[in-house]
Design a protein around this motif. Structure first.
Motif, PDB file in Angstrom:
ATOM      1  N   GLY A 246       8.404   8.089  10.775  1.00  0.00           N
ATOM      2  CA  GLY A 246       8.878   6.777  10.842  1.00  0.00           C
ATOM      3  C   GLY A 246       8.129   5.849  11.827  1.00  0.00           C
ATOM      4  N   THR A 247       6.855   6.347  12.450  1.00  0.00           N
ATOM      5  CA  THR A 247       6.134   5.299  13.196  1.00  0.00           C
ATOM      6  C   THR A 247       5.242   4.466  12.504  1.00  0.00           C
ATOM      7  OG1 THR A 247       5.761   7.185  14.856  1.00  0.00           O
ATOM      8  CG2 THR A 247       4.276   5.245  15.001  1.00  0.00           C
ATOM      9  N   VAL A 248       5.286   3.214  12.858  1.00  0.00           N
ATOM     10  CA  VAL A 248       4.507   2.284  12.103  1.00  0.00           C
ATOM     11  C   VAL A 248       2.932   2.601  12.225  1.00  0.00           C
ATOM     12  CG1 VAL A 248       3.535   0.277  11.702  1.00  0.00           C
ATOM     13  CG2 VAL A 248       5.917   0.293  12.004  1.00  0.00           C
ATOM     14  N   HIS A 249       2.260   2.759  11.188  1.00  0.00           N
ATOM     15  CA  HIS A 249       0.648   3.281  11.135  1.00  0.00           C
ATOM     16  C   HIS A 249      -0.272   2.265  10.232  1.00  0.00           C
ATOM     17  CE1 HIS A 249      -2.162   6.318  12.283  1.00  0.00           C
ATOM     18  NE2 HIS A 249      -2.614   6.554  11.169  1.00  0.00           N
ATOM     19  N   ASP A 250      -1.524   2.518  10.364  1.00  0.00           N
ATOM     20  CA  ASP A 250      -2.428   1.636   9.663  1.00  0.00           C
ATOM     21  C   ASP A 250      -2.228   1.525   8.302  1.00  0.00           C
ATOM     22  OD1 ASP A 250      -4.449   0.549  11.877  1.00  0.00           O
ATOM     23  OD2 ASP A 250      -4.256   2.676  12.424  1.00  0.00           O
ATOM     24  N   TRP A 251      -2.134   0.584   7.467  1.00  0.00           N
ATOM     25  CA  TRP A 251      -1.760   0.351   6.291  1.00  0.00           C
ATOM     26  C   TRP A 251      -2.802   1.231   5.312  1.00  0.00           C
ATOM     27  CZ3 TRP A 251      -4.114  -1.751   1.885  1.00  0.00           C
ATOM     28  CH2 TRP A 251      -5.171  -2.269   1.999  1.00  0.00           C
TER      29      TRP A 251
ATOM     30  N   PRO B 227       1.478  -3.607   1.263  1.00  0.00           N
ATOM     31  CA  PRO B 227       2.471  -2.575   1.870  1.00  0.00           C
ATOM     32  C   PRO B 227       2.019  -2.072   3.349  1.00  0.00           C
ATOM     33  CG  PRO B 227       1.080  -1.470   0.510  1.00  0.00           C
ATOM     34  CD  PRO B 227       0.792  -2.921   0.367  1.00  0.00           C
ATOM     35  N   PHE B 228       3.137  -1.566   4.194  1.00  0.00           N
ATOM     36  CA  PHE B 228       2.923  -1.172   5.477  1.00  0.00           C
ATOM     37  C   PHE B 228       3.115   0.474   5.391  1.00  0.00           C
ATOM     38  CE2 PHE B 228       6.941  -2.448   6.043  1.00  0.00           C
ATOM     39  CZ  PHE B 228       7.513  -1.333   6.836  1.00  0.00           C
ATOM     40  N   SER B 229       2.444   1.138   6.186  1.00  0.00           N
ATOM     41  CA  SER B 229       2.525   2.436   6.348  1.00  0.00           C
ATOM     42  C   SER B 229       3.181   3.006   7.581  1.00  0.00           C
ATOM     43  CB  SER B 229       1.274   3.247   6.354  1.00  0.00           C
ATOM     44  OG  SER B 229       0.664   2.982   4.844  1.00  0.00           O
TER      45      SER B 229
ATOM     46  N   LEU C 107      10.621  -8.406   2.389  1.00  0.00           N
ATOM     47  CA  LEU C 107       9.541  -7.810   3.477  1.00  0.00           C
ATOM     48  C   LEU C 107       8.525  -6.758   2.379  1.00  0.00           C
ATOM     49  CD1 LEU C 107      11.571  -7.482   6.537  1.00  0.00           C
ATOM     50  CD2 LEU C 107       9.417  -9.017   6.072  1.00  0.00           C
ATOM     51  N   PRO C 108       7.447  -6.424   3.071  1.00  0.00           N
ATOM     52  CA  PRO C 108       6.636  -5.527   2.481  1.00  0.00           C
ATOM     53  C   PRO C 108       7.264  -3.912   2.262  1.00  0.00           C
ATOM     54  CG  PRO C 108       5.604  -5.982   4.555  1.00  0.00           C
ATOM     55  CD  PRO C 108       6.851  -6.884   4.161  1.00  0.00           C
ATOM     56  N   ALA C 109       6.840  -3.283   1.234  1.00  0.00           N
ATOM     57  CA  ALA C 109       7.344  -1.964   1.164  1.00  0.00           C
ATOM     58  C   ALA C 109       6.720  -0.963   1.858  1.00  0.00           C
ATOM     59  CB  ALA C 109       7.215  -1.563  -0.518  1.00  0.00           C
ATOM     60  N   ALA C 110       7.588  -0.065   2.617  1.00  0.00           N
ATOM     61  CA  ALA C 110       6.846   0.772   3.326  1.00  0.00           C
ATOM     62  C   ALA C 110       6.578   2.184   2.700  1.00  0.00           C
ATOM     63  CB  ALA C 110       7.829   1.248   4.348  1.00  0.00           C
ATOM     64  N   ARG C 111       5.382   2.640   3.188  1.00  0.00           N
ATOM     65  CA  ARG C 111       4.887   3.983   2.322  1.00  0.00           C
ATOM     66  C   ARG C 111       4.675   4.924   3.411  1.00  0.00           C
ATOM     67  NH1 ARG C 111      -0.163   1.671  -1.029  1.00  0.00           N
ATOM     68  NH2 ARG C 111       1.053   0.538  -2.645  1.00  0.00           N
TER      69      ARG C 111
ATOM     70  N   ALA D 201      14.539 -10.097   4.670  1.00  0.00           N
ATOM     71  CA  ALA D 201      14.124 -11.288   4.353  1.00  0.00           C
ATOM     72  C   ALA D 201      12.641 -11.516   5.212  1.00  0.00           C
ATOM     73  CB  ALA D 201      15.023 -12.488   4.376  1.00  0.00           C
ATOM     74  N   GLY D 202      11.816 -12.330   4.413  1.00  0.00           N
ATOM     75  CA  GLY D 202      10.606 -12.683   5.241  1.00  0.00           C
ATOM     76  C   GLY D 202      10.217 -14.039   5.107  1.00  0.00           C
ATOM     77  N   CYS D 203       9.146 -14.355   5.267  1.00  0.00           N
ATOM     78  CA  CYS D 203       8.589 -15.985   5.137  1.00  0.00           C
ATOM     79  C   CYS D 203       8.982 -16.674   3.716  1.00  0.00           C
ATOM     80  CB  CYS D 203       7.145 -16.023   5.288  1.00  0.00           C
ATOM     81  SG  CYS D 203       6.446 -15.527   6.768  1.00  0.00           S
ATOM     82  N   GLY D 204       9.448 -17.357   3.749  1.00  0.00           N
ATOM     83  CA  GLY D 204       9.953 -18.103   2.492  1.00  0.00           C
ATOM     84  C   GLY D 204      11.123 -17.311   1.570  1.00  0.00           C
TER      85      GLY D 204
END
Length: 236
Positions: free
Chosen positions: A231-236, A224-226, A13-17, A6-9
């Motif tokens: 699995g490392t979070v990276h620039d979208w 989305p976020f990448s 949450l945004p999908a991951a690519r 769950a996220g705001c409201g």
């Protein structure tokens, strides 16, 4: 504690690519060979490449005469763009994450870019972005204003009118808004045969229908976020 997912409201949450910057770069070189004869090519790296990766890609794509290579490295690091510039003549575009003329000082003065990518709505409005582009004009750098659908038709019209006033106009990004947006914002500008026309209504030529807007309550949404393959979070 918020429930997982769950996220705001309470929106999802945004999908991951998952993606690895080097592999798309290799595929791009192959695709460029196939389509360059028909269309001008513009490629957006979304700040994901290291300076060396960006320099290699820019050099490898030189035979295909890219219109520009956009956001090849993180925009806030001019030193990275210096390295890219030293190794390729592929034109560079950057700036959709910038907000003021001060963000551009080093990039413009040292001619590290060829196109300014800021949006009118993110850069202080028409007056301030005009200031940025007049500064850029002294160094033969052109406009390439940001124009995605998350900028309203008002912002799109403002960019179009600003572009018409510039002698260093380069290109205008344009993505057509959907039918719901068009029902709220009555627009005089039109797009046909690759060209935008501002229309003949006064001002920016866009009228907000407040009653129609009231029929569409706000809904939380995310880009989305990448993540890298590990699995490392990276620039979208």
């Amino acid at each position: 504690m918020r429930p997982q997912g769950a996220g705001c409201g309470d929106a999802p949450l945004p999908a991951a690519r998952r993606r690895e910057p080097v592999r798309p770069a290799r595929r791009l070189r192959g695709g460029a060979r196939r389509v360059r004869a028909e269309l001008p090519l513009l490629h957006d790296a979304h700040h994901r490449l290291t300076p060396i990766q960006a320099a290699r890609l820019g050099r490898a794509l030189e035979p295909y005469d890219l219109f520009w290579l956009e956001d090849c490295t993180p925009a806030e690091n001019p030193e990275a763009l210096r390295l890219v510039r030293q190794h390729t003549t592929t034109p560079l575009a950057i700036g959709e994450v910038f907000n003021t003329v001060w963000d551009y000082q080093v990039l413009v003065r040292e001619q590290l870019i060829d196109y300014v990518r800021s949006a009118v709505t993110h850069t202080g409005g028409i007056t301030h972005l005009k200031r940025v582009l007049e500064f850029a004009a002294q160094y033969q750098i052109k406009s390439g204003m940001h124009g995605p659908t998350d900028i309203s038709p008002v912002g799109m019209a403002a960019a179009m009118h600003l572009g018409l006033s510039l002698h260093n106009f380069g290109i205008q990004e344009y993505m057509k808004h959907g039918a719901l947006t068009d029902s709220v914002f009555q627009q005089s500008f039109t797009f046909a045969d690759g060209m935008l026309h501002p229309g003949d209504r006064p001002g920016l030529g866009v009228t907000l229908d407040a009653d129609a807007a009231g029929g569409f309550p706000y809904q939380t949404a995310y880009l989305p976020f990448s993540r890298l393959r590990d699995g490392t979070v990276h620039d979208w």
